[in-house]
Design an enzyme around this catalytic site. Structure first.
Site, short mmCIF file in Angstrom:
data_model
loop_
_atom_site.label_atom_id
_atom_site.label_comp_id
_atom_site.label_asym_id
_atom_site.label_seq_id
_atom_site.Cartn_x
_atom_site.Cartn_y
_atom_site.Cartn_z
N SER A 287 0.87 -1.17 0.00
CA SER A 287 0.00 0.00 0.00
C SER A 287 0.91 1.22 0.00
CB SER A 287 -0.88 0.02 1.26
OG SER A 287 -1.48 1.29 1.47
N TYR B 115 -1.71 -1.25 10.40
CA TYR B 115 -1.82 -1.45 8.95
C TYR B 115 -0.58 -0.89 8.25
CZ TYR B 115 -3.78 -1.39 4.23
OH TYR B 115 -3.99 -1.57 2.89
#
Length: 306
Positions: free
Chosen positions: A143, A156
């Site tokens: 990401s 995350y």
């Protein structure tokens, strides 16, 4: 490097029933690849296989935190299609709503690391001998959070930075055997995971709008990510960033990140939202709080519980 044709290749996708996983499965199948779909929802996997037409498709139920289940899934894929050429470690989770390091439940933090980091490692490890044997490719979904500040989304962000490093090491280690590895860096994508920051949670939405410049605050469709991912596999690309406007941030992270961190620290509207978030978490849990400025308070060697 010559184009790596996916026709007749066998590709295993974890997190296959999520937005990016499903879109990638469709894109790969359209290129006449054999597609192995891994996920935890048997009903959703079967439905996706039917939509793809079931030809050249193998849906398998497996949890990426279970090494034995992954080994079995890879063995079944190899038995069905005669080998394994590509693995796309795509499975991942994120908090259902924003939380600071002071307020996130420890079990949730550790579960995110378990799925996103160890799940990726276990997926790659199970598939790697077969991918190497076929001189194939490993793709890991990270990401832009691999290098973007992860405030209120720390586990995350930490997990995505970790898997980026796994792939960097792996690409060097594979150089002598003809196989390759790459990292996918999506920005905001229109999936169930990201809805929390696009209206499903008011505070999360306000934080996204406050912390991200307008150019970087919009979401894209998973089909665009899938198309770029598949084309990246065909090029054996080391990195795939989508949308491309994030590329300068990634390339210049050593310069940009300290400046961004400093700006976020001084961003009064964002800091106000952070305090509101922590205050709300304390109220829900019936805690008296740890002071007006942050979520922690030193009490001997202990930390205020949240």
């Amino acid at each position: 490097m010559a184009r790596y044709s996916l026709t007749g290749r066998t590709v295993l996708i974890t997190g296959a029933t999520g937005g990016i996983g499903t879109a990638t499965a469709h894109s790969l199948h359209a290129r006449e690849a054999n597609v192995v779909l891994l996920g935890r929802d048997t009903t959703a996997l079967s439905a996706l296989a039917r939509r793809l037409g079931e030809e050249r498709v193998l849906p398998l139920t497996a949890d990426v935190t279970d090494p034995a289940a992954l080994d079995e899934a890879v063995a079944r894929a190899v038995h069905r299609f005669g080998g394994l050429d590509v693995v796309f470690a795509n499975a991942g989770i994120a908090p259902a709503r924003p939380a600071t390091m002071a307020t996130i439940e420890p079990a949730l933090f550790e579960r995110i690391i378990e799925v996103n980091v160890l799940g990726t490692w276990r997926t790659v490890r199970a598939a790697l001998p077969y991918v190497v044997a076929r001189r194939g490719h490993v793709l890991v979904n990270a990401s832009v959070y691999a290098y973007v500040n992860g405030a209120v989304n720390a586990p995350y962000a930490a997990s995505k930075a970790a898997v980026e490093q796994l792939v960097r090491a792996l690409r060097v280690e594979l150089a002598g055997c003809g196989a390759t590895a790459g990292v996918l860096y999506p920005g905001w994508v229109e999936t169930t995971m990201s809805r929390v920051a696009f209206g499903a949670d008011l505070l999360a939405t306000q934080m996204r709008q406050a912390a991200f410049p307008r150019l970087f605050a919009h979401s894209i469709e998973p089909e665009l990510v899938a198309d770029r991912a598949v084309r990246g596999i065909e090029r054996r690309a080391a990195s795939i960033t989508v949308p491309r406007r994030w590329q300068p941030v990634g390339v210049l992270r050593g310069i940009v990140n300290p400046l961004i961190d400093r700006a976020l620290i001084r961003h009064k509207p964002l800091q106000s939202l952070l305090r509101s978030l922590e205050s709300g978490a304390r109220d829900v849990r019936g805690q008296s709080g740890c002071g007006p400025g942050c979520g922690y308070q030193a009490v001997g060697h202990h930390r205020c519980a949240h």
